[in-house]
Design a protein around this motif. Structure first.
Motif: not given
Lengths: 218, 315
Positions: A53-58, A80-88, A90-93
């Motif tokens: 859910e956090w992956g999708l949310r981000l 912020l887009r790159r960081m938020i996308g990469l965090y997404g 990260f959570y997907v991983c």
């Protein structure tokens, strides 16, 4: 602190690091909750769902930033887009790792059968594979190597990835699809806002706002 | 956006152990009016039906090689959509249900239809403890010490006619207290069904208790069906109506998604749910999955019910 807030650069850094810490808190929280037995009677299933859910949310939040800037004129959200996308990513991983290592216990045969036979896993895995090139080419050096135009075209993949994530989520719930529908509507709004018919008129105009042009539409 | 698991109860909110252990006396006293005015509300254990008294039952046997799932896990991780679709919702919301008075109507193809008060059904002498494996269609499982009466004993009392081929079960419909019924996730009231021979099998239980006590609301107070060789959703909770009939009854999950949930819904590792595998399950409290057993390990008692049937077709 005052010195930090005095310059545009300082303020940008403060925002960036605040968001960086915010994006990390869901992970710290889940580690704490698992450690203190607060993730329901089936912490593996609950954490798996939570990380996904956090992956999708981000990823959806990442998609929302460009339309948000256009509506509000807040240019500061764009870096912020790159960081938020990469965090997404990260959570997907973490979500995928939880599934492979803990949920399936590295039973490669069962995992392969899941990918082939279960549409929601096929779709989720496809979304993960599509995220890989985006994560790999997220650095400045890769952006330069690809060239702005090709890089942008490649990163439009996120228009496909987010809907795949929503479908993946929707297919796995037993009934009560309210959350998948919520993310679905959000994704449609974020993508719809990018259609040419919605771009005229809402684009900030006038010299004050054109002063800091943002290079991308992606 | 942060979805928090239930917070632990702080120590100062925990009911005093002496009050808890003495709750029956407190309730009995209240009933005679002695303490009616000064009764502290906290004396009633939240989440279970007061007033039914202690259950007396013959103790059951733990199946070899199994460990009981803790009471805490059994009462905090529930699928009871009448109280919300999250696993933690029933424990949070089911306290609102006023259980008593409760009667179960048994009707349809039988010679002696009737209404049975819950007090009548839990009479001493009729109850047994049965420790069963519980396998959810979602792929998790528990080992639960139920207390109940064999469904066959109740059906025997109403004397089914020769036309009775199936048994239909219906859950209470009361949206004012079962708040989940205000959203149309399923077509309420919740309905389940069994073939008569499945219903008469000795394993099939009408559970009225758990871990020696009356059923907590979130587990299907005050009376629910337990069919241990079938997926958990076959066990209709908070039953108000049992109907004997000639036609196969409609069942809630089958009505919702006929291709995913069949009438039989026997635990079967060889028949996948169309969206996920049923080959393995995670026992609550364990990290890694274990192999799922056909008929949830009760094949010896029930496989003969399905002799000659293609279980891939009759899923």
């Amino acid at each position: 602190m005052r010195a930090l807030l005095a310059t545009r650069k300082g303020r940008a850094a403060l925002v960036w690091w605040s968001v960086w810490v915010l994006c990390l808190t869901p992970l710290l929280a889940v580690v704490y909750w698992v450690g203190t037995d607060q993730m329901t009677a089936d912490p593996v299933a609950r954490s798996l769902r939570y990380l996904g859910e956090w992956g999708l949310r981000l990823l959806v939040i990442g998609l929302a930033l460009t339309p948000l800037k256009r509506l509000s004129g807040w240019c500061w959200v764009m870096p912020l887009r790159r960081m938020i996308g990469l965090y997404g990513f990260f959570y997907v991983c973490l979500h995928l790792l939880t599934y492979v290592v803990i949920d399936q216990g590295l039973d490669w045969d069962a995992i392969w059968k899941d990918i082939v036979k279960r549409p929601y896993i096929t779709i989720g895995f496809a979304a993960f594979l599509l995220l890989l090139p985006l994560a790999i080419t997220s650095t400045n050096a890769m952006m330069k190597r690809l060239g702005c135009k090709r890089w942008l075209r490649l990163h439009r993949l996120c228009y496909v990835i987010a809907p795949l994530g929503v479908v993946h989520y929707d297919l796995l719930v037993k009934a009560d699809a309210r959350w998948p529908i919520f993310y679905g509507v959000l994704t449609i709004l974020c993508l719809g806002a990018r259609l040419p018919m919605f771009q005229r008129g809402t684009r900030p105009s006038g010299p004050a706002r054109e002063a800091r042009p943002v290079p991308s539409q992606a | 956006m942060l979805i928090r698991p239930t917070k632990p109860v702080p120590e100062n909110e925990v009911t005093d152990a002496r009050l808890w252990l003495g709750r029956r006396q407190v309730i009995a006293a209240a009933a005679t009016g002695l303490l009616a005015a000064s009764l502290p509300a906290a004396a009633t254990p939240s989440g279970s039906a007061p007033g039914l008294g202690a259950l007396s039952f013959t103790p059951g046997k733990l199946p070899a090689g199994e460990t009981l799932t803790s009471r805490d896990k059994i009462t905090s991780y529930n699928n009871f959509y009448e109280f919300g679709t999250d696993k933690s919702d029933p424990a949070e919301n089911a306290g609102a249900l006023k259980v008593l008075p409760w009667t179960v109507t048994v009707e349809g193809e039988c010679h002696k239809p009737g209404q049975f008060a819950i007090e009548d059904l839990i009479k001493p002498g009729s109850l047994q403890e049965r420790i069963y494996r519980h396998r959810c269609v979602e792929g998790w499982s528990m080992v639960i010490p139920w207390i109940g009466l064999p469904l066959a004993s109740l059906l025997g009392r109403v004397e089914p006619t020769g036309n009775a081929k199936y048994v239909a079960f219906e859950t209470l419909l009361r949206p004012s207290e079962m708040t989940g019924q205000n959203s149309h996730v399923l077509d309420w009231p919740y309905r389940e069904g069994l073939r008569l021979d499945e219903a008469m099998n000795d394993l099939t239980l009408l559970a009225v208790g758990l871990y020696g006590d009356v059923l907590p609301n979130q587990n299907g107070t005050p009376i629910r069906l337990v069919v241990p060789w079938k997926y958990g959703f076959k066990g209709a909770k908070s039953i108000v109506r049992i109907r004997l009939q000639e036609q196969m009854p409609q069942t809630s999950w089958n009505m919702y998604a006929p291709g995913e949930y069949g009438f039989y819904s026997n635990v079967n590792p060889d028949v996948d749910h169309p969206r996920w595998s049923q080959r393995k399950e995670r026992r609550v409290g364990e990290v890694f999955r274990r192999e799922t057993l056909k008929f949830n390990g009760y094949g010896e008692q029930v496989a003969s019910l399905y002799a000659g049937m293609d279980l891939k077709v009759n899923y």
